[in-house]
Design a protein around this motif. Structure first.
Motif, PDB file in Angstrom:
ATOM      1  N   TRP A  87      31.875  46.303  34.548  1.00 54.46           N
ATOM      2  CA  TRP A  87      32.639  47.419  33.971  1.00 54.46           C
ATOM      3  C   TRP A  87      33.693  47.935  34.941  1.00 54.46           C
ATOM      4  O   TRP A  87      34.832  48.205  34.556  1.00 54.46           O
ATOM      5  CB  TRP A  87      31.681  48.561  33.582  1.00 54.46           C
ATOM      6  N   ASP A  88      33.283  48.114  36.196  1.00 53.57           N
ATOM      7  CA  ASP A  88      34.242  48.643  37.182  1.00 53.57           C
ATOM      8  C   ASP A  88      35.428  47.705  37.360  1.00 53.57           C
ATOM      9  O   ASP A  88      36.572  48.142  37.475  1.00 53.57           O
ATOM     10  CB  ASP A  88      33.546  48.858  38.534  1.00 53.57           C
ATOM     11  N   LEU A  89      35.136  46.394  37.369  1.00 55.01           N
ATOM     12  CA  LEU A  89      36.192  45.417  37.561  1.00 55.01           C
ATOM     13  C   LEU A  89      37.145  45.408  36.357  1.00 55.01           C
ATOM     14  O   LEU A  89      38.367  45.353  36.516  1.00 55.01           O
ATOM     15  CB  LEU A  89      35.567  44.033  37.750  1.00 55.01           C
ATOM     16  N   LEU A  90      36.570  45.497  35.163  1.00 50.14           N
ATOM     17  CA  LEU A  90      37.406  45.562  33.965  1.00 50.14           C
ATOM     18  C   LEU A  90      38.335  46.770  34.023  1.00 50.14           C
ATOM     19  O   LEU A  90      39.531  46.673  33.724  1.00 50.14           O
ATOM     20  CB  LEU A  90      36.517  45.655  32.713  1.00 50.14           C
ATOM     21  N   HIS A  91      37.742  47.882  34.423  1.00 55.91           N
ATOM     22  CA  HIS A  91      38.532  49.114  34.475  1.00 55.91           C
ATOM     23  C   HIS A  91      39.671  48.981  35.488  1.00 55.91           C
ATOM     24  O   HIS A  91      40.826  49.296  35.193  1.00 55.91           O
ATOM     25  CB  HIS A  91      37.624  50.293  34.836  1.00 55.91           C
ATOM     26  N   SER A  92      39.336  48.489  36.675  1.00 57.06           N
ATOM     27  CA  SER A  92      40.373  48.394  37.709  1.00 57.06           C
ATOM     28  C   SER A  92      41.421  47.347  37.335  1.00 57.06           C
ATOM     29  O   SER A  92      42.598  47.488  37.648  1.00 57.06           O
ATOM     30  CB  SER A  92      39.749  48.092  39.070  1.00 57.06           C
ATOM     31  N   ASN A  93      40.988  46.272  36.635  1.00 61.07           N
ATOM     32  CA  ASN A  93      41.957  45.267  36.194  1.00 61.07           C
ATOM     33  C   ASN A  93      42.961  45.858  35.205  1.00 61.07           C
ATOM     34  O   ASN A  93      44.158  45.583  35.283  1.00 61.07           O
ATOM     35  CB  ASN A  93      41.242  44.087  35.526  1.00 61.07           C
ATOM     36  N   LEU A  94      42.459  46.673  34.283  1.00 62.44           N
ATOM     37  CA  LEU A  94      43.358  47.273  33.303  1.00 62.44           C
ATOM     38  C   LEU A  94      44.279  48.293  33.969  1.00 62.44           C
ATOM     39  O   LEU A  94      45.467  48.380  33.637  1.00 62.44           O
ATOM     40  CB  LEU A  94      42.554  47.930  32.173  1.00 62.44           C
ATOM     41  N   ARG A  95      43.719  49.051  34.928  1.00 64.15           N
ATOM     42  CA  ARG A  95      44.570  49.990  35.666  1.00 64.15           C
ATOM     43  C   ARG A  95      45.656  49.235  36.434  1.00 64.15           C
ATOM     44  O   ARG A  95      46.809  49.656  36.485  1.00 64.15           O
ATOM     45  CB  ARG A  95      43.739  50.816  36.660  1.00 64.15           C
ATOM     46  N   HIS A  96      45.236  48.110  37.011  1.00 66.22           N
ATOM     47  CA  HIS A  96      46.169  47.272  37.767  1.00 66.22           C
ATOM     48  C   HIS A  96      47.282  46.774  36.850  1.00 66.22           C
ATOM     49  O   HIS A  96      48.460  46.788  37.201  1.00 66.22           O
ATOM     50  CB  HIS A  96      45.387  46.095  38.351  1.00 66.22           C
ATOM     51  N   LEU A  97      46.893  46.331  35.658  1.00 64.05           N
ATOM     52  CA  LEU A  97      47.868  45.849  34.687  1.00 64.05           C
ATOM     53  C   LEU A  97      48.825  46.964  34.291  1.00 64.05           C
ATOM     54  O   LEU A  97      50.034  46.765  34.180  1.00 64.05           O
ATOM     55  CB  LEU A  97      47.126  45.317  33.446  1.00 64.05           C
ATOM     56  N   LEU A  98      48.264  48.149  34.123  1.00 68.55           N
ATOM     57  CA  LEU A  98      49.085  49.296  33.730  1.00 68.55           C
ATOM     58  C   LEU A  98      50.076  49.656  34.838  1.00 68.55           C
ATOM     59  O   LEU A  98      51.243  49.957  34.579  1.00 68.55           O
ATOM     60  CB  LEU A  98      48.156  50.489  33.461  1.00 68.55           C
ATOM     61  N   ASP A  99      49.598  49.610  36.065  1.00 69.17           N
ATOM     62  CA  ASP A  99      50.428  50.049  37.191  1.00 69.17           C
ATOM     63  C   ASP A  99      51.434  48.983  37.631  1.00 69.17           C
ATOM     64  O   ASP A  99      52.557  49.288  37.982  1.00 69.17           O
ATOM     65  CB  ASP A  99      49.550  50.417  38.387  1.00 69.17           C
ATOM     66  N   LEU A 100      51.007  47.724  37.613  1.00 73.33           N
ATOM     67  CA  LEU A 100      51.835  46.681  38.209  1.00 73.33           C
ATOM     68  C   LEU A 100      52.347  45.656  37.205  1.00 73.33           C
ATOM     69  O   LEU A 100      53.140  44.791  37.558  1.00 73.33           O
ATOM     70  CB  LEU A 100      51.038  45.948  39.304  1.00 73.33           C
ATOM     71  N   GLY A 101      51.893  45.724  35.961  1.00 71.48           N
ATOM     72  CA  GLY A 101      52.407  44.823  34.938  1.00 71.48           C
ATOM     73  C   GLY A 101      51.884  43.412  35.022  1.00 71.48           C
ATOM     74  O   GLY A 101      52.451  42.497  34.455  1.00 71.48           O
ATOM     75  N   GLN A 102      50.788  43.205  35.753  1.00 71.55           N
ATOM     76  CA  GLN A 102      50.204  41.878  35.794  1.00 71.55           C
ATOM     77  C   GLN A 102      48.686  41.962  35.840  1.00 71.55           C
ATOM     78  O   GLN A 102      48.119  42.925  36.318  1.00 71.55           O
ATOM     79  CB  GLN A 102      50.707  41.087  36.994  1.00 71.55           C
ATOM     80  N   MET A 103      48.059  40.911  35.310  1.00 72.23           N
ATOM     81  CA  MET A 103      46.617  40.893  35.195  1.00 72.23           C
ATOM     82  C   MET A 103      46.008  40.172  36.388  1.00 72.23           C
ATOM     83  O   MET A 103      46.534  39.180  36.851  1.00 72.23           O
ATOM     84  CB  MET A 103      46.256  40.163  33.897  1.00 72.23           C
ATOM     85  N   ARG A 104      44.918  40.715  36.879  1.00 67.19           N
ATOM     86  CA  ARG A 104      44.169  40.023  37.922  1.00 67.19           C
ATOM     87  C   ARG A 104      42.945  39.383  37.271  1.00 67.19           C
ATOM     88  O   ARG A 104      41.882  39.965  37.243  1.00 67.19           O
ATOM     89  CB  ARG A 104      43.709  40.991  39.004  1.00 67.19           C
ATOM     90  N   VAL A 105      43.114  38.179  36.735  1.00 62.05           N
ATOM     91  CA  VAL A 105      42.027  37.612  35.936  1.00 62.05           C
ATOM     92  C   VAL A 105      41.068  36.781  36.758  1.00 62.05           C
ATOM     93  O   VAL A 105      40.006  36.425  36.296  1.00 62.05           O
ATOM     94  CB  VAL A 105      42.550  36.748  34.785  1.00 62.05           C
ATOM     95  N   HIS A 106      41.438  36.430  37.972  1.00 62.91           N
ATOM     96  CA  HIS A 106      40.615  35.470  38.697  1.00 62.91           C
ATOM     97  C   HIS A 106      39.744  36.116  39.764  1.00 62.91           C
ATOM     98  O   HIS A 106      39.572  35.595  40.838  1.00 62.91           O
ATOM     99  CB  HIS A 106      41.496  34.373  39.296  1.00 62.91           C
ATOM    100  N   GLU A 107      39.205  37.282  39.436  1.00 61.65           N
ATOM    101  CA  GLU A 107      38.230  37.904  40.314  1.00 61.65           C
ATOM    102  C   GLU A 107      36.969  38.199  39.523  1.00 61.65           C
ATOM    103  O   GLU A 107      36.554  39.344  39.384  1.00 61.65           O
ATOM    104  CB  GLU A 107      38.773  39.201  40.896  1.00 61.65           C
ATOM    105  N   PRO A 108      36.364  37.140  38.959  1.00 65.70           N
ATOM    106  CA  PRO A 108      35.174  37.379  38.144  1.00 65.70           C
ATOM    107  C   PRO A 108      34.003  37.831  38.995  1.00 65.70           C
ATOM    108  O   PRO A 108      34.010  37.697  40.217  1.00 65.70           O
ATOM    109  CB  PRO A 108      34.891  36.007  37.517  1.00 65.70           C
ATOM    110  N   ALA A 109      32.998  38.371  38.317  1.00 67.13           N
ATOM    111  CA  ALA A 109      31.806  38.833  39.021  1.00 67.13           C
ATOM    112  C   ALA A 109      31.145  37.665  39.741  1.00 67.13           C
ATOM    113  O   ALA A 109      31.231  36.516  39.327  1.00 67.13           O
ATOM    114  CB  ALA A 109      30.834  39.467  38.030  1.00 67.13           C
TER     115      ALA A 109
END
Ligand SMILES: [Zn+2]
Length: 139
Positions: A87-109
């Motif tokens: 959950w935390d990673l999903l949240h931070s990924n979406l925040r990251h996408l919102l802030d920087l316009g790109q997805m960090r998809v390759h940091e799975p649990a």
């Protein structure tokens, strides 16, 4: 692999954009912006989508975390395999996408238990079901 950016000489002392000395003097732009890793800002519609996803995520987490669901599983088109996100990673990924316009998809649990993760669609269906039940109960 050079995933980490070089040390920022201004670390902890960001240049003030309102300071006339910090702009206009370099025709090459500020340090660190010369690579090809340029990201485009999200369009307003894209931002709304991400914000909606963040809201959904909070609902999913509230409903599913007490049921031992630790996050969501996402099929990665690049790897052709599922990635598991807490959950935390999903949240931070979406925040990251919102802030920087790109997805960090390759940091799975790390070493996830697939039984503890559900798909986004499952989570949505679950949330819809719970909310429907709650609404009907009010009648
Ligand atoms: Zn992947």
């Amino acid at each position: 692999m050079r995933d980490t950016p070089p040390p920022d000489p201004f670390s902890g002392d960001l240049p003030d954009p309102t300071d006339p000395r910090s702009g206009g003097s370099s025709q090459f732009g500020p340090a660190g912006s010369a690579d090809d890793d340029v990201t485009e800002p999200l369009s307003p519609a894209e931002r709304e989508d991400v914000l909606a996803d963040l809201e959904d995520l909070e609902v999913f987490r509230t409903l599913l975390e007490p049921r031992s669901v630790r996050g969501l599983v996402v099929d990665c088109e690049d790897c052709q395999e599922p990635h598991y996100f807490g959950w935390d990673l999903l949240h931070s990924n979406l925040r990251h996408l919102l802030d920087l316009g790109q997805m960090r998809v390759h940091e799975p649990a790390f070493d996830p238990d697939p039984a503890q993760y559900v798909s986004w669609d499952y989570a949505r269906g679950f949330a819809d079901g719970v909310l429907d039940t709650a609404e009907n109960a009010e009648d």
